[in-house]
Scaffold this motif. Structure first.
Motif, PDB file in Angstrom:
ATOM      1  N   LYS A  45       0.773  -1.328  -0.001  1.00 32.29           N
ATOM      2  CA  LYS A  45      -0.207  -0.046  -0.120  1.00 32.29           C
ATOM      3  C   LYS A  45       0.993   1.273  -0.016  1.00 32.29           C
ATOM      4  O   LYS A  45       0.454   2.391  -0.716  1.00 32.29           O
ATOM      5  N   ARG A  46       2.061   1.244   0.627  1.00 32.47           N
ATOM      6  CA  ARG A  46       2.846   2.544   0.763  1.00 32.47           C
ATOM      7  C   ARG A  46       4.241   2.432  -0.151  1.00 32.47           C
ATOM      8  O   ARG A  46       4.682   3.508  -0.156  1.00 32.47           O
ATOM      9  N   ASP A  47       4.210   1.700  -1.030  1.00 29.31           N
ATOM     10  CA  ASP A  47       5.288   1.470  -2.013  1.00 29.31           C
ATOM     11  C   ASP A  47       5.113   2.102  -3.316  1.00 29.31           C
ATOM     12  O   ASP A  47       4.569   1.257  -4.247  1.00 29.31           O
ATOM     13  N   LYS A  48       5.041   3.327  -3.307  1.00 30.87           N
ATOM     14  CA  LYS A  48       4.372   4.089  -4.335  1.00 30.87           C
ATOM     15  C   LYS A  48       5.366   4.004  -5.727  1.00 30.87           C
ATOM     16  O   LYS A  48       4.839   4.226  -6.824  1.00 30.87           O
ATOM     17  N   GLN A  49       6.740   3.530  -5.372  1.00 33.04           N
ATOM     18  CA  GLN A  49       7.689   3.434  -6.374  1.00 33.04           C
ATOM     19  C   GLN A  49       7.649   2.035  -7.125  1.00 33.04           C
ATOM     20  O   GLN A  49       8.237   1.744  -8.057  1.00 33.04           O
ATOM     21  N   GLU A  50       6.665   1.025  -6.322  1.00 31.64           N
ATOM     22  CA  GLU A  50       6.766  -0.339  -6.777  1.00 31.64           C
ATOM     23  C   GLU A  50       8.009  -1.061  -6.883  1.00 31.64           C
ATOM     24  O   GLU A  50       8.263  -1.690  -7.885  1.00 31.64           O
ATOM     25  N   LYS A  51       8.733  -0.672  -6.164  1.00 34.43           N
ATOM     26  CA  LYS A  51      10.172  -1.239  -6.090  1.00 34.43           C
ATOM     27  C   LYS A  51      10.209  -2.655  -5.354  1.00 34.43           C
ATOM     28  O   LYS A  51      11.260  -3.376  -5.529  1.00 34.43           O
ATOM     29  N   PHE A  52       9.178  -2.891  -4.545  1.00 33.25           N
ATOM     30  CA  PHE A  52       9.490  -4.142  -3.540  1.00 33.25           C
ATOM     31  C   PHE A  52       8.914  -5.225  -4.346  1.00 33.25           C
ATOM     32  O   PHE A  52       7.706  -5.166  -4.919  1.00 33.25           O
ATOM     33  N   TYR A  53       9.453  -6.256  -4.201  1.00 32.77           N
ATOM     34  CA  TYR A  53       8.906  -7.741  -4.758  1.00 32.77           C
ATOM     35  C   TYR A  53       8.834  -8.487  -3.389  1.00 32.77           C
ATOM     36  O   TYR A  53       9.491  -8.401  -2.406  1.00 32.77           O
ATOM     37  N   PHE A  54       7.811  -9.766  -3.535  1.00 33.69           N
ATOM     38  CA  PHE A  54       7.741 -10.406  -2.360  1.00 33.69           C
ATOM     39  C   PHE A  54       7.718 -11.989  -2.728  1.00 33.69           C
ATOM     40  O   PHE A  54       7.396 -12.602  -3.982  1.00 33.69           O
ATOM     41  N   ALA A  55       8.191 -12.946  -1.838  1.00 34.58           N
ATOM     42  CA  ALA A  55       7.996 -14.376  -2.210  1.00 34.58           C
ATOM     43  C   ALA A  55       7.821 -14.925  -0.726  1.00 34.58           C
ATOM     44  O   ALA A  55       8.448 -14.573   0.202  1.00 34.58           O
ATOM     45  N   PRO A  56       7.018 -15.943  -0.649  1.00 32.90           N
ATOM     46  CA  PRO A  56       6.751 -16.730   0.526  1.00 32.90           C
ATOM     47  C   PRO A  56       8.169 -17.428   0.846  1.00 32.90           C
ATOM     48  O   PRO A  56       8.756 -17.984  -0.251  1.00 32.90           O
ATOM     49  N   LEU A  57       8.374 -17.601   2.181  1.00 34.64           N
ATOM     50  CA  LEU A  57       9.255 -18.547   2.534  1.00 34.64           C
ATOM     51  C   LEU A  57       9.199 -19.741   2.269  1.00 34.64           C
ATOM     52  O   LEU A  57      10.140 -20.450   1.748  1.00 34.64           O
ATOM     53  N   GLN A  58       7.917 -20.325   2.227  1.00 33.72           N
ATOM     54  CA  GLN A  58       7.569 -21.714   1.836  1.00 33.72           C
ATOM     55  C   GLN A  58       7.665 -22.164   0.312  1.00 33.72           C
ATOM     56  O   GLN A  58       7.758 -23.349  -0.167  1.00 33.72           O
ATOM     57  N   SER A  59       7.961 -21.276  -0.646  1.00 33.27           N
ATOM     58  CA  SER A  59       7.894 -21.175  -2.091  1.00 33.27           C
ATOM     59  C   SER A  59       8.853 -21.789  -2.510  1.00 33.27           C
ATOM     60  O   SER A  59      10.252 -21.771  -1.766  1.00 33.27           O
ATOM     61  N   GLU A  60       9.226 -22.323  -3.555  1.00 32.69           N
ATOM     62  CA  GLU A  60      10.414 -22.795  -4.366  1.00 32.69           C
ATOM     63  C   GLU A  60      11.349 -21.804  -4.214  1.00 32.69           C
ATOM     64  O   GLU A  60      12.720 -21.863  -4.076  1.00 32.69           O
ATOM     65  N   ILE A  61      10.974 -20.542  -4.755  1.00 32.38           N
ATOM     66  CA  ILE A  61      12.008 -19.544  -4.782  1.00 32.38           C
ATOM     67  C   ILE A  61      12.402 -19.079  -3.381  1.00 32.38           C
ATOM     68  O   ILE A  61      13.502 -18.848  -3.080  1.00 32.38           O
ATOM     69  N   GLY A  62      11.394 -18.978  -2.376  1.00 37.05           N
ATOM     70  CA  GLY A  62      12.209 -18.621  -0.982  1.00 37.05           C
ATOM     71  C   GLY A  62      12.858 -19.867  -0.506  1.00 37.05           C
ATOM     72  O   GLY A  62      14.120 -19.522   0.149  1.00 37.05           O
ATOM     73  N   GLN A  63      12.760 -21.060  -0.384  1.00 34.05           N
ATOM     74  CA  GLN A  63      13.325 -21.959  -0.322  1.00 34.05           C
ATOM     75  C   GLN A  63      14.906 -21.997  -0.912  1.00 34.05           C
ATOM     76  O   GLN A  63      15.893 -22.277  -0.176  1.00 34.05           O
TER      77      GLN A  63
END
Length: 153
Positions: A45-63
């Motif tokens: 909601k506050r990332d006006k520049q849309e620079k943050f990405y997210f990944a679940p710790l449980q996901s293949e990428i997170g692991q």
């Protein structure tokens, strides 16, 4: 971005590979935790520049990232923030996210001057109790269509 990462996730086994293949600002979070999901929504909601990405710790990428940085793959009590290739954890990660959000949120960054021996035990206490206090999801957070491109899964 998610498809690009997924196409290259095989063979990532060290920090340098993980750092060069990750977005500059990547938050790994426990997607089964209500509090963690709310924090992700707070950042979105506050990332006006849309620079943050997210990944679940449980996901293949997170692991994969956890393993590449030598972190335990089943320890979902830590907030992990990959910031320009550097892996930040716990209270340090949270304070840097606030700093990188900018605006009024960066006013919290001076708390980073408080020694980690004080901040991290408080962080650990909250992490240990977050399911009891905020509940646990049975499935991962599903972002809306507009935000889905910022999630790597």
């Amino acid at each position: 971005m998610a498809e690009d990462w997924l196409g290259r996730v095989d063979g990532v086994n060290d920090r340098n590979q993980a750092a060069e293949r990750s977005p500059e600002y990547l938050i790994l979070f426990d997607s089964l935790c209500h509090m963690c999901s709310r924090l992700v929504q707070f950042v979105l909601k506050r990332d006006k520049q849309e620079k943050f990405y997210f990944a679940p710790l449980q996901s293949e990428i997170g692991q994969t990232i956890l393993k590449a940085y030598g972190l335990p793959p089943h320890d979902w009590d830590s907030f992990v923030y990959l910031r320009k290739g550097k892996c930040l954890l716990k209270s340090t990660a949270a304070l840097y996210v606030l700093k990188d959000l900018g605006g009024v949120w960066q006013l919290f960054y001076p708390f980073s001057l408080v020694p980690k021996v004080i901040l991290d035990p408080v962080y650990d206490w909250v992490a240990r109790n977050r399911y009891a206090w905020f509940g646990q999801r049975q499935s991962c957070l599903l972002p809306d269509k507009r935000m889905r491109q910022r999630f790597l899964e």
